[in-house]
Design a protein around this motif. Structure first.
Motif, PDB file in Angstrom:
ATOM      1  N   ARG A  42      30.478 144.198 147.308  1.00 14.84           N
ATOM      2  CA  ARG A  42      31.117 145.104 146.362  1.00 14.84           C
ATOM      3  C   ARG A  42      31.764 146.301 147.065  1.00 14.84           C
ATOM      4  NH1 ARG A  42      28.403 149.430 145.022  1.00 14.84           N
ATOM      5  NH2 ARG A  42      30.251 150.651 145.442  1.00 14.84           N
ATOM      6  N   GLU A  67      35.947 146.900 146.951  1.00 14.91           N
ATOM      7  CA  GLU A  67      36.633 148.111 146.511  1.00 14.91           C
ATOM      8  C   GLU A  67      37.468 148.720 147.626  1.00 14.91           C
ATOM      9  OE1 GLU A  67      33.571 150.611 144.953  1.00 14.91           O
ATOM     10  OE2 GLU A  67      33.228 149.340 143.187  1.00 14.91           O
ATOM     11  N   LEU A 125      34.798 141.177 140.565  1.00 10.62           N
ATOM     12  CA  LEU A 125      35.296 141.355 141.932  1.00 10.62           C
ATOM     13  C   LEU A 125      36.245 140.193 142.239  1.00 10.62           C
ATOM     14  CD1 LEU A 125      31.950 142.414 143.676  1.00 10.62           C
ATOM     15  CD2 LEU A 125      33.645 143.853 142.501  1.00 10.62           C
TER      16      LEU A 125
END
Length: 266
Positions: free
Chosen positions: A66, A70, A100
């Motif tokens: 994650r 990002e 995601l």
């Protein structure tokens, strides 16, 4: 005396059906992955640019998947590897729930060659199986007959991520080589990459630039590397006798970049 919550967890691990435990894990880990951060993550995002293609080898539930997702943005890609089927299902659930969309999942272990291997799953002291500390068994046979044994697929990185449209610029790696899975190598390279150590939760890493999942081909090495580790939020050069769970192998260019962000000790 253990707390009430610890007592409840102990009872659940010992007596609750595995299917119910996995369901509760999915609920819990979505929230922990969503909110996760660490000092290592500060370094990782400082070394990764929007649009980069990166690898998370040994992703577990997706904490660093994650973070990297990002960091690289919608034009980048994160290829996440997790060999244990139960854990891979958890990783798949978390990446799906957190949307995601730039993450590609691979249910295999990165290795020097293609094939299969055996991993064992130890138990928590309080009972229940500890998938986070799943162990690769050297030679494919285990001496702990009371533990769960899993057959996992081994793949070379090149056979899984074949000819990406952009070079792989960063690798975070949680390793396993006949011992518990050890988090971590991560490195930024100007073209094809392997990694300097960085990253996950526990487990001690070997302090060497070559990695059993990637090898030590000169084509993957971008100049002289320095071994550093995090001390009070700043990277410092490792000296003889220093011990850490997570390490970074960095070039002069990496150190310059991190110094500009205040992450390198003077």
């Amino acid at each position: 005396m253990p707390s009430a919550s610890a007592a409840v967890k102990t009872a659940a691990l010992r007596f609750m059906p595995d299917s119910m435990i996995q369901l509760l894990k999915r609920i819990r880990y979505v929230n922990t992955v969503r909110s996760f951060w660490s000092p290592e993550a500060d370094v990782m995002v400082a070394l990764v640019d929007q649009g980069d293609y990166v690898l998370d080898i040994g992703a577990y539930a997706g904490w660093y998947t994650r973070v990297l997702s990002e960091a690289v943005g919608p034009e980048g890609r994160v290829h996440s590897f997790e060999p244990v089927p139960t854990t891979f299902a958890l990783l798949s659930h978390c990446t799906r729930r957190l949307r995601l969309r730039n993450v590609v999942l691979h249910n295999c272990a990165a290795s020097r060659g293609n094939g299969t291997a055996v991993m064992t799953v130890p138990h928590y002291p309080a009972g229940g199986e500890n998938y986070h500390q799943a162990t690769l068994v050297a030679g494919g046979a285990g001496d702990a007959d009371h533990l769960r044994h899993l057959s996992v697929e081994l793949r070379t990185v090149d056979s899984v991520v074949s000819k990406p449209p952009r070079p792989i610029t960063f690798i975070k790696c949680a390793t396993s080589k006949g011992t518990r899975r050890k988090p971590s190598r991560a490195r930024r390279a100007p073209s094809s990459a392997t990694g300097p150590p960085s990253a996950s939760k526990s487990r001690e890493t070997r302090t060497r630039p070559a990695h059993p999942a990637i090898g030590s081909s000169p084509a993957w090495v971008a100049g002289a590397m320095s071994l550093l580790w995090l001390d009070a939020g700043h990277l410092v050069r490792r000296r003889a006798g220093d011990r850490s769970v997570n390490y970074f192998f960095l070039t002069d260019a990496h150190r310059t970049r991190l110094a500009a962000r205040g992450l390198l000790a003077a």
